[in-house]
Design a protein around this motif. Structure first.
Motif, PDB file in Angstrom:
ATOM      1  N   ASP A 147       0.871  -1.171   0.000  1.00 47.80           N
ATOM      2  CA  ASP A 147       0.000   0.000   0.000  1.00 47.80           C
ATOM      3  C   ASP A 147       0.908   1.221   0.000  1.00 47.80           C
ATOM      4  O   ASP A 147       1.519   1.541   1.006  1.00 47.80           O
ATOM      5  CB  ASP A 147      -0.902  -0.005   1.224  1.00 47.80           C
ATOM      6  CG  ASP A 147      -1.851   1.181   1.257  1.00 47.80           C
ATOM      7  OD1 ASP A 147      -1.818   2.000   0.314  1.00 47.80           O
ATOM      8  OD2 ASP A 147      -2.615   1.288   2.223  1.00 47.80           O
ATOM      9  N   ILE A 177       1.425  -5.764   3.112  1.00 45.39           N
ATOM     10  CA  ILE A 177       0.217  -6.461   3.541  1.00 45.39           C
ATOM     11  C   ILE A 177       0.311  -7.895   3.079  1.00 45.39           C
ATOM     12  O   ILE A 177       0.578  -8.156   1.900  1.00 45.39           O
ATOM     13  CB  ILE A 177      -1.045  -5.806   2.955  1.00 45.39           C
ATOM     14  CG1 ILE A 177      -1.096  -4.333   3.373  1.00 45.39           C
ATOM     15  CG2 ILE A 177      -2.302  -6.553   3.404  1.00 45.39           C
ATOM     16  CD1 ILE A 177      -2.092  -3.513   2.602  1.00 45.39           C
ATOM     17  N   ASP A 236      -1.697 -11.720   3.191  1.00 38.10           N
ATOM     18  CA  ASP A 236      -2.829 -12.575   3.537  1.00 38.10           C
ATOM     19  C   ASP A 236      -2.319 -14.001   3.628  1.00 38.10           C
ATOM     20  O   ASP A 236      -1.566 -14.467   2.749  1.00 38.10           O
ATOM     21  CB  ASP A 236      -3.944 -12.467   2.494  1.00 38.10           C
ATOM     22  CG  ASP A 236      -4.657 -11.134   2.554  1.00 38.10           C
ATOM     23  OD1 ASP A 236      -4.751 -10.554   3.653  1.00 38.10           O
ATOM     24  OD2 ASP A 236      -5.130 -10.669   1.507  1.00 38.10           O
ATOM     25  N   ARG A 248      -4.326 -11.975   8.335  1.00 34.31           N
ATOM     26  CA  ARG A 248      -3.715 -10.823   7.646  1.00 34.31           C
ATOM     27  C   ARG A 248      -2.664 -10.204   8.560  1.00 34.31           C
ATOM     28  O   ARG A 248      -2.856 -10.114   9.769  1.00 34.31           O
ATOM     29  CB  ARG A 248      -4.764  -9.785   7.300  1.00 34.31           C
ATOM     30  CG  ARG A 248      -4.153  -8.555   6.602  1.00 34.31           C
ATOM     31  CD  ARG A 248      -5.185  -7.679   5.958  1.00 34.31           C
ATOM     32  NE  ARG A 248      -5.795  -8.412   4.849  1.00 34.31           N
ATOM     33  CZ  ARG A 248      -7.073  -8.352   4.526  1.00 34.31           C
ATOM     34  NH1 ARG A 248      -7.906  -7.586   5.192  1.00 34.31           N
ATOM     35  NH2 ARG A 248      -7.543  -9.038   3.515  1.00 34.31           N
ATOM     36  N   VAL A 255      -0.067  -6.676   8.596  1.00 32.34           N
ATOM     37  CA  VAL A 255       0.228  -5.393   7.976  1.00 32.34           C
ATOM     38  C   VAL A 255       1.451  -4.819   8.697  1.00 32.34           C
ATOM     39  O   VAL A 255       1.449  -4.717   9.925  1.00 32.34           O
ATOM     40  CB  VAL A 255      -0.953  -4.405   8.074  1.00 32.34           C
ATOM     41  CG1 VAL A 255      -0.602  -3.072   7.466  1.00 32.34           C
ATOM     42  CG2 VAL A 255      -2.186  -4.993   7.412  1.00 32.34           C
TER      43      VAL A 255
END
Length: 117
Positions: free
Chosen positions: A50, A58, A60, A113, A115
């Protein structure tokens, strides 16, 4: 049930305690959390950056595990929980996905997730 030889990773599922905020709502209290250790398979399913206003990584992930802890207790996982593996901390995304065999719960598939940045 998945054989332990196929679940090489030890992870901790962290459940927050609950406290009331000033409005009487129940909110997570991570200072009063509890942990349960499970054998699991951890696999990254996607990654992204991002770059809009920040430099964030990020990821997943998918956690696959049997429906019990290493102590033999039933595993409870909720969407507000966290998972710790090595030095990484993951958020549980949504409720765990139960996978059934005809007569009983076989395993969980849990989306995670992380971050950073």
């Amino acid at each position: 049930m998945i054989g332990e030889e196929l679940l090489p990773h030890l992870v901790d599922v962290e459940h927050p305690g609950l406290v009331s905020d000033r409005y009487g709502n129940q909110v997570p209290d991570w200072a009063a959390s509890t942990r349960a250790t499970v054998r699991a398979w951890m696999q990254q399913s996607s990654g992204a950056e991002d770059t809009d206003q920040r430099d964030a990584q990020i990821g997943d992930w998918l956690l696959i595990c049997n429906p019990y802890t290493t102590d033999g207790a039933d595993l409870l996982v909720y969407g507000r929980d966290r998972v710790h593996w090595n030095s990484a901390v993951f958020e549980v995304i949504g409720p765990p996905g139960p996978a059934w065999e005809p007569s009983e719960l076989h395993h969980y598939e849990i989306r995670l997730r992380t971050v950073e940045g």
